[in-house]
Design an enzyme around this catalytic site. Sequence first.
Site, mmCIF file in Angstrom:
data_model
loop_
_atom_site.group_PDB
_atom_site.id
_atom_site.type_symbol
_atom_site.label_atom_id
_atom_site.label_comp_id
_atom_site.label_asym_id
_atom_site.label_seq_id
_atom_site.Cartn_x
_atom_site.Cartn_y
_atom_site.Cartn_z
ATOM 1 N N ARG A 51 26.482 35.948 -0.230
ATOM 2 C CA ARG A 51 25.881 34.657 0.105
ATOM 3 C C ARG A 51 26.883 33.523 -0.056
ATOM 4 O O ARG A 51 26.868 32.556 0.718
ATOM 5 C CB ARG A 51 24.636 34.397 -0.760
ATOM 6 C CG ARG A 51 23.873 33.156 -0.335
ATOM 7 C CD ARG A 51 22.588 32.972 -1.103
ATOM 8 N NE ARG A 51 22.815 32.760 -2.517
ATOM 9 C CZ ARG A 51 21.843 32.569 -3.418
ATOM 10 N NH1 ARG A 51 20.574 32.594 -3.016
ATOM 11 N NH2 ARG A 51 22.110 32.390 -4.691
ATOM 12 N N ARG A 99 41.871 11.484 0.600
ATOM 13 C CA ARG A 99 40.476 11.263 0.962
ATOM 14 C C ARG A 99 40.317 10.868 2.422
ATOM 15 O O ARG A 99 40.843 9.844 2.868
ATOM 16 C CB ARG A 99 39.855 10.203 0.045
ATOM 17 C CG ARG A 99 38.335 10.140 0.133
ATOM 18 C CD ARG A 99 37.754 9.146 -0.863
ATOM 19 N NE ARG A 99 36.317 9.308 -0.964
ATOM 20 C CZ ARG A 99 35.431 8.809 -0.089
ATOM 21 N NH1 ARG A 99 35.865 8.121 0.953
ATOM 22 N NH2 ARG A 99 34.135 9.006 -0.256
ATOM 23 N N HIS A 101 37.038 11.693 5.506
ATOM 24 C CA HIS A 101 35.798 12.420 5.759
ATOM 25 C C HIS A 101 36.016 13.669 6.600
ATOM 26 O O HIS A 101 35.391 14.703 6.365
ATOM 27 C CB HIS A 101 34.779 11.506 6.452
ATOM 28 C CG HIS A 101 34.111 10.549 5.515
ATOM 29 N ND1 HIS A 101 34.774 9.516 4.907
ATOM 30 C CD2 HIS A 101 32.824 10.489 5.072
ATOM 31 C CE1 HIS A 101 33.943 8.836 4.131
ATOM 32 N NE2 HIS A 101 32.750 9.411 4.209
ATOM 33 N N LYS A 146 24.095 27.085 0.018
ATOM 34 C CA LYS A 146 24.171 26.787 -1.420
ATOM 35 C C LYS A 146 25.368 25.859 -1.643
ATOM 36 O O LYS A 146 26.424 26.258 -2.145
ATOM 37 C CB LYS A 146 24.286 28.066 -2.236
ATOM 38 C CG LYS A 146 23.856 27.893 -3.701
ATOM 39 C CD LYS A 146 23.681 29.247 -4.362
ATOM 40 C CE LYS A 146 23.351 29.127 -5.843
ATOM 41 N NZ LYS A 146 22.007 28.572 -6.084
ATOM 42 N N GLU A 178 10.141 24.664 -2.041
ATOM 43 C CA GLU A 178 10.643 25.391 -3.206
ATOM 44 C C GLU A 178 10.753 24.453 -4.394
ATOM 45 O O GLU A 178 10.449 23.266 -4.290
ATOM 46 C CB GLU A 178 12.003 26.018 -2.892
ATOM 47 C CG GLU A 178 13.078 25.026 -2.491
ATOM 48 C CD GLU A 178 14.375 25.683 -2.063
ATOM 49 O OE1 GLU A 178 14.573 26.867 -2.348
ATOM 50 O OE2 GLU A 178 15.203 24.995 -1.444
ATOM 51 N N LEU A 202 16.477 27.779 0.044
ATOM 52 C CA LEU A 202 17.549 28.721 -0.256
ATOM 53 C C LEU A 202 16.922 30.101 -0.384
ATOM 54 O O LEU A 202 15.939 30.273 -1.116
ATOM 55 C CB LEU A 202 18.247 28.348 -1.564
ATOM 56 C CG LEU A 202 19.402 29.271 -1.958
ATOM 57 C CD1 LEU A 202 20.591 29.085 -1.026
ATOM 58 C CD2 LEU A 202 19.815 29.034 -3.404
#
Length: 284
Positions: A51, A99, A101, A146, A178, A202
């Site tokens: 996963r 940095r 995006h 996740k 959930e 999830l």
Amino acid sequence: MEYVIINGEFINRTEAKIDIEDRGYQFGDGVYEVIRVYNGKMFTDKEHLERLIESGNKINMKISYSVEELRNMLIGLIEKNHLISGTIYMQVTRGISPRNHAFPSSTIHQTFVANTKVADRPFENMKTGVKTILVEDIRWLLCDIKSLNLLGNIMAKQKAVEAGCFEAIQHRGDTVTEGGSSNVSIIKDGKVITHPANNLILNGITRRKVIEVCLCNDIPVEERAFTLEELKQADEAFISGTTVEVTPIIEIAGEKVGNGAPGALTKHIQELFYQAIEKECGSL
């Protein structure tokens, strides 16, 4: 001495450092997993690691380790830290880059970290059950990943804590999704009902194992969305997850579930899940 893993190396935890421009730190640009350890052995590690890689693929980040390579590193970490009962946390970020995006170039190396935590099984909550609240699900629409972006979950859990409860049951309108850090299932007329594994939840590894042990023991399971009213009218309800295993819900928003005590079928599912742990990790 306690060890952690950073990019394949075992390092003293007190000396471990992550660059301030790591994209996990600045953007939450990464994915993670938590694996339970019983008797010094990982439980359902293959499913968790698969996963992890799947979550990486869903954000266009091909994880640079195989399942077997990850597994071998984690076994080494368990041994070095002499972990008997607890958890392993790991995360992979897109790496260290100035940095911006947009994704950095493909030459940037990912950052992989892992650490262990000593923890007993949640015996008291599994025995007595927990109280919950209801909160609107304000998260993004890719909850099947996740990812490190957990602000919605954190805010829900904090509301539960402030209400003196263990978990926040989230819902989108009238549809239950959930918990803040768990999957939610209800039991009605002897059947387990749980939200289908789509982008709104999830697909928990413990959730999958619960479905498996139920079906192998002639307990009917229906994967479908259920409503707030069905939740409130359930005979029994429980949450499931890596750290909570199978924990009964005895109260929802101040109202008792059933008679306000863990139900018989939930207890039976707990025992079946325990048998699954024993089969993989030995007697506890």
